[in-house]
Design a protein around this motif. Sequence first.
Motif, PDB file in Angstrom:
ATOM      1  N   LEU A  38       6.084   5.107   1.270  1.00 37.42           N
ATOM      2  CA  LEU A  38       5.780   5.662   2.591  1.00 37.42           C
ATOM      3  C   LEU A  38       5.927   7.177   2.548  1.00 37.42           C
ATOM      4  CD1 LEU A  38       5.237   5.469   5.660  1.00 37.42           C
ATOM      5  CD2 LEU A  38       7.686   5.088   5.981  1.00 37.42           C
ATOM      6  N   LEU A  39       4.889   7.874   3.006  1.00 40.71           N
ATOM      7  CA  LEU A  39       4.926   9.328   3.140  1.00 40.71           C
ATOM      8  C   LEU A  39       4.873   9.686   4.614  1.00 40.71           C
ATOM      9  CD1 LEU A  39       3.662   8.747   0.231  1.00 40.71           C
ATOM     10  CD2 LEU A  39       2.649  11.023   0.412  1.00 40.71           C
ATOM     11  N   ALA A  79       0.837  -1.206   0.000  1.00 38.53           N
ATOM     12  CA  ALA A  79       0.000   0.000   0.000  1.00 38.53           C
ATOM     13  C   ALA A  79       0.868   1.251   0.000  1.00 38.53           C
ATOM     14  CB  ALA A  79      -0.925   0.003   1.216  1.00 38.53           C
ATOM     15  N   ILE A  80       0.233   2.385  -0.249  1.00 40.22           N
ATOM     16  CA  ILE A  80       0.885   3.679  -0.049  1.00 40.22           C
ATOM     17  C   ILE A  80       0.591   4.089   1.391  1.00 40.22           C
ATOM     18  CG2 ILE A  80       1.068   6.076  -0.790  1.00 40.22           C
ATOM     19  CD1 ILE A  80      -0.178   5.158  -3.478  1.00 40.22           C
ATOM     20  N   ALA A  81       1.558   3.911   2.254  1.00 43.22           N
ATOM     21  CA  ALA A  81       1.373   4.193   3.675  1.00 43.22           C
ATOM     22  C   ALA A  81       1.619   5.684   3.931  1.00 43.22           C
ATOM     23  CB  ALA A  81       2.320   3.344   4.518  1.00 43.22           C
ATOM     24  N   ILE A  82       0.621   6.346   4.504  1.00 48.49           N
ATOM     25  CA  ILE A  82       0.690   7.781   4.779  1.00 48.49           C
ATOM     26  C   ILE A  82       0.693   7.956   6.292  1.00 48.49           C
ATOM     27  CG2 ILE A  82      -0.481  10.004   4.474  1.00 48.49           C
ATOM     28  CD1 ILE A  82      -1.759   8.730   1.917  1.00 48.49           C
ATOM     29  N   LEU A  83       1.855   8.275   6.834  1.00 53.70           N
ATOM     30  CA  LEU A  83       2.041   8.360   8.281  1.00 53.70           C
ATOM     31  C   LEU A  83       1.850   9.802   8.739  1.00 53.70           C
ATOM     32  CD1 LEU A  83       2.886   6.913  10.910  1.00 53.70           C
ATOM     33  CD2 LEU A  83       5.269   7.291  10.251  1.00 53.70           C
ATOM     34  N   VAL A  84       0.935  10.009   9.683  1.00 53.97           N
ATOM     35  CA  VAL A  84       0.482  11.357  10.036  1.00 53.97           C
ATOM     36  C   VAL A  84       0.562  11.596  11.545  1.00 53.97           C
ATOM     37  CG1 VAL A  84      -1.519  12.930  10.026  1.00 53.97           C
ATOM     38  CG2 VAL A  84      -1.096  11.422   8.063  1.00 53.97           C
ATOM     39  N   ASP A  85       1.018  12.806  11.916  1.00 44.98           N
ATOM     40  CA  ASP A  85       0.918  13.256  13.299  1.00 44.98           C
ATOM     41  C   ASP A  85       0.475  14.713  13.297  1.00 44.98           C
ATOM     42  OD1 ASP A  85       0.916  13.088  16.025  1.00 44.98           O
ATOM     43  OD2 ASP A  85       3.073  12.845  16.262  1.00 44.98           O
ATOM     44  N   ASP A  86       0.151  15.253  14.487  1.00 41.10           N
ATOM     45  CA  ASP A  86      -0.334  16.630  14.564  1.00 41.10           C
ATOM     46  C   ASP A  86       0.805  17.642  14.504  1.00 41.10           C
ATOM     47  OD1 ASP A  86       0.735  16.209  17.085  1.00 41.10           O
ATOM     48  OD2 ASP A  86      -1.206  16.255  18.124  1.00 41.10           O
ATOM     49  N   GLY A  87       2.029  17.160  14.524  1.00 41.12           N
ATOM     50  CA  GLY A  87       3.213  17.993  14.426  1.00 41.12           C
ATOM     51  C   GLY A  87       4.422  17.158  14.781  1.00 41.12           C
ATOM     52  N   ILE A  88       5.596  17.629  14.415  1.00 45.87           N
ATOM     53  CA  ILE A  88       6.826  16.897  14.700  1.00 45.87           C
ATOM     54  C   ILE A  88       7.768  17.828  15.448  1.00 45.87           C
ATOM     55  CG2 ILE A  88       8.756  15.620  13.706  1.00 45.87           C
ATOM     56  CD1 ILE A  88       7.039  15.136  11.225  1.00 45.87           C
ATOM     57  N   ALA A  89       8.236  17.384  16.603  1.00 46.58           N
ATOM     58  CA  ALA A  89       9.157  18.202  17.390  1.00 46.58           C
ATOM     59  C   ALA A  89      10.576  17.643  17.323  1.00 46.58           C
ATOM     60  CB  ALA A  89       8.674  18.290  18.833  1.00 46.58           C
ATOM     61  N   THR A  90      10.773  16.425  17.848  1.00 50.35           N
ATOM     62  CA  THR A  90      12.100  15.799  17.783  1.00 50.35           C
ATOM     63  C   THR A  90      12.238  14.842  16.612  1.00 50.35           C
ATOM     64  OG1 THR A  90      11.531  13.877  19.153  1.00 50.35           O
ATOM     65  CG2 THR A  90      12.223  15.909  20.293  1.00 50.35           C
ATOM     66  N   LEU A  97      14.126  13.227   8.308  1.00 48.86           N
ATOM     67  CA  LEU A  97      12.893  12.494   8.028  1.00 48.86           C
ATOM     68  C   LEU A  97      12.922  11.838   6.650  1.00 48.86           C
ATOM     69  CD1 LEU A  97      10.289  15.041   9.452  1.00 48.86           C
ATOM     70  CD2 LEU A  97      10.964  12.857  10.484  1.00 48.86           C
ATOM     71  N   LYS A  98      13.570  12.479   5.699  1.00 48.74           N
ATOM     72  CA  LYS A  98      13.640  11.933   4.342  1.00 48.74           C
ATOM     73  C   LYS A  98      14.367  10.598   4.292  1.00 48.74           C
ATOM     74  CE  LYS A  98      13.364  16.447   2.059  1.00 48.74           C
ATOM     75  NZ  LYS A  98      14.113  17.528   1.371  1.00 48.74           N
ATOM     76  N   ARG A  99      15.194  10.328   5.292  1.00 48.77           N
ATOM     77  CA  ARG A  99      15.896   9.044   5.353  1.00 48.77           C
ATOM     78  C   ARG A  99      14.936   7.880   5.550  1.00 48.77           C
ATOM     79  NH1 ARG A  99      18.409   8.590  10.017  1.00 48.77           N
ATOM     80  NH2 ARG A  99      19.596   6.795   9.305  1.00 48.77           N
ATOM     81  N   TRP A 100      13.751   8.183   6.104  1.00 49.78           N
ATOM     82  CA  TRP A 100      12.834   7.121   6.500  1.00 49.78           C
ATOM     83  C   TRP A 100      11.678   6.911   5.534  1.00 49.78           C
ATOM     84  CZ3 TRP A 100      14.503   4.076  10.208  1.00 49.78           C
ATOM     85  CH2 TRP A 100      15.430   4.573  11.123  1.00 49.78           C
ATOM     86  N   CYS A 101      11.607   7.647   4.448  1.00 47.44           N
ATOM     87  CA  CYS A 101      10.402   7.570   3.620  1.00 47.44           C
ATOM     88  C   CYS A 101      10.681   7.969   2.179  1.00 47.44           C
ATOM     89  CB  CYS A 101       9.310   8.459   4.215  1.00 47.44           C
ATOM     90  SG  CYS A 101       9.750  10.217   4.209  1.00 47.44           S
ATOM     91  N   ASP A 102       9.652   7.864   1.355  1.00 51.75           N
ATOM     92  CA  ASP A 102       9.754   8.280  -0.046  1.00 51.75           C
ATOM     93  C   ASP A 102       9.464   9.764  -0.218  1.00 51.75           C
ATOM     94  OD1 ASP A 102      10.038   5.570  -1.591  1.00 51.75           O
ATOM     95  OD2 ASP A 102       8.489   5.232  -0.095  1.00 51.75           O
ATOM     96  N   ARG A 103       8.552  10.295   0.563  1.00 50.57           N
ATOM     97  CA  ARG A 103       8.213  11.717   0.487  1.00 50.57           C
ATOM     98  C   ARG A 103       7.927  12.252   1.886  1.00 50.57           C
ATOM     99  NH1 ARG A 103       6.154  12.856  -4.829  1.00 50.57           N
ATOM    100  NH2 ARG A 103       7.446  11.581  -6.217  1.00 50.57           N
TER     101      ARG A 103
END
Length: 231
Positions: free
Chosen positions: A164-165, A134-145, A179-185
């Motif tokens: 993975l996005l 699947a196209i996995a779209i990983l979402v949070d309300d914001g990223i701090a660390t 973050l780009k190290r862990w995903c496609d976009r």
Amino acid sequence: MVYPSILFRDRHDAGLQLAEAIAAELHSLTVTPTATPVVYALPKGGLPVAEPISQRLGCPLDLVVAKKVTRPDNPELAIGAVTADGYVIRSRQASLVRSSLGNWRTALSQAQSKAKQQQAQFNAVYAPVSPEGAIAILVDDGIATGMTMAVAARSLLAKRPAALLICAPVAPEPLLNELKRWCDRVVILATPPNFLSVSRFYIDFHQVEMEEAIACLQRQRLRLEMAESAN
């Protein structure tokens, strides 16, 4: 770019704005025709952001439970992160991990225990969706660390998605390359300077309780069931 001090009314507003950016990004993503999107939220705060995204894309809403590992002598200081299914990231900043190996193991065990407990609560009310293919779209309300986002991405990548996005309404600009190290976009709406905390960019940033988080999952599941029966 100059950013206003407040960017979003609440998590739902942030999700609506982020949904449009993700939809545009998907048009330029090269994947197999059979790959369809699945939105994965980091609970609990990520779920009210992820719900309008999954609604916009007409796709399932799932989650990845990840917790920060914090120093026993300073619960506010994250030295790593762990998922409920056992994926671990440890801070590479030596100054943050001076605690002994025994303290690290204790802190890690406590964080994973919390993650497993939360995962069990969600498992009682929803059926997980596999990210494989699947196209996995990983979402949070914001990223701090970025540590919980990175360890959640690591967990998803192990399950072999087609792509993975990593997506959030707001994050510090210096984190983007990491973050780009862990995903496609990476899809981030704003990268304001003097970041400090995610909450300062929202008018309403209340603590999301389990009932609200579960309701997000249940509403999207009902929407998909109704759409399927209408067809």
